[in-house]
Design a protein around this motif. Structure first.
Motif, mmCIF file in Angstrom:
data_model
loop_
_atom_site.group_PDB
_atom_site.id
_atom_site.type_symbol
_atom_site.label_atom_id
_atom_site.label_comp_id
_atom_site.label_asym_id
_atom_site.label_seq_id
_atom_site.Cartn_x
_atom_site.Cartn_y
_atom_site.Cartn_z
ATOM 1 N N LYS A 18 0.847 -1.195 0.000
ATOM 2 C CA LYS A 18 0.000 0.000 0.000
ATOM 3 C C LYS A 18 0.880 1.241 0.000
ATOM 4 O O LYS A 18 1.924 1.280 0.616
ATOM 5 N N ARG A 19 0.404 2.278 -0.694
ATOM 6 C CA ARG A 19 1.131 3.538 -0.738
ATOM 7 C C ARG A 19 0.256 4.632 -0.150
ATOM 8 O O ARG A 19 -0.910 4.753 -0.495
ATOM 9 N N VAL A 20 0.847 5.380 0.771
ATOM 10 C CA VAL A 20 0.150 6.499 1.401
ATOM 11 C C VAL A 20 0.976 7.746 1.152
ATOM 12 O O VAL A 20 2.190 7.745 1.350
ATOM 13 N N THR A 21 0.325 8.801 0.685
ATOM 14 C CA THR A 21 1.003 10.079 0.477
ATOM 15 C C THR A 21 0.425 11.084 1.462
ATOM 16 O O THR A 21 -0.786 11.329 1.478
ATOM 17 N N TYR A 22 1.289 11.641 2.279
ATOM 18 C CA TYR A 22 0.880 12.614 3.295
ATOM 19 C C TYR A 22 0.912 14.011 2.706
ATOM 20 O O TYR A 22 1.656 14.291 1.769
ATOM 21 N N ARG A 23 0.114 14.910 3.254
ATOM 22 C CA ARG A 23 0.031 16.281 2.736
ATOM 23 C C ARG A 23 1.233 17.122 3.115
ATOM 24 O O ARG A 23 1.605 18.035 2.388
ATOM 25 N N SER A 24 1.821 16.814 4.259
ATOM 26 C CA SER A 24 2.944 17.637 4.725
ATOM 27 C C SER A 24 3.849 16.800 5.620
ATOM 28 O O SER A 24 3.473 15.720 6.074
ATOM 29 N N MET A 25 5.034 17.324 5.874
ATOM 30 C CA MET A 25 5.968 16.653 6.775
ATOM 31 C C MET A 25 5.378 16.600 8.184
ATOM 32 O O MET A 25 5.580 15.633 8.913
ATOM 33 N N SER A 26 4.612 17.612 8.540
ATOM 34 C CA SER A 26 3.959 17.645 9.845
ATOM 35 C C SER A 26 2.985 16.468 9.991
ATOM 36 O O SER A 26 2.953 15.813 11.034
ATOM 37 N N ASP A 27 2.216 16.183 8.947
ATOM 38 C CA ASP A 27 1.302 15.038 8.979
ATOM 39 C C ASP A 27 2.073 13.730 9.087
ATOM 40 O O ASP A 27 1.670 12.811 9.800
ATOM 41 N N LEU A 28 3.183 13.654 8.392
ATOM 42 C CA LEU A 28 4.018 12.459 8.427
ATOM 43 C C LEU A 28 4.569 12.230 9.837
ATOM 44 O O LEU A 28 4.564 11.114 10.349
#
Length: 67
Positions: free
Chosen positions: A27-37
């Motif tokens: 599965k691939r997840v793309t976060y909106r920002s480094m803060s979310d990560l």
């Protein structure tokens, strides 16, 4: 959901390389920002800590006084 060490490793690798996409278990997840990560990393770390058996030894101390 129970996370694994593999999930944490993938998140930490993404943070270290500045990548916002993480892939694990196909599965691939793309976060909106480094803060979310980083928030996701904190959630995974907390979940992994909860999964560990309680290995902290506990002790008690009793104090007796004569009157």
């Amino acid at each position: 959901m129970a996370f694994t060490q593999q999930n944490l490793d993938a998140i930490e690798n993404a943070i270290a390389t500045g990548t916002l996409s993480v892939e694990y278990n196909g599965k691939r997840v793309t976060y909106r920002s480094m803060s979310d990560l980083m928030r996701a990393r904190d959630v995974i770390k907390a979940d992994l800590e909860k999964q560990k058996p309680n290995s902290t030894p506990r002790s008690s101390v009793a104090i007796y006084e004569r009157f």
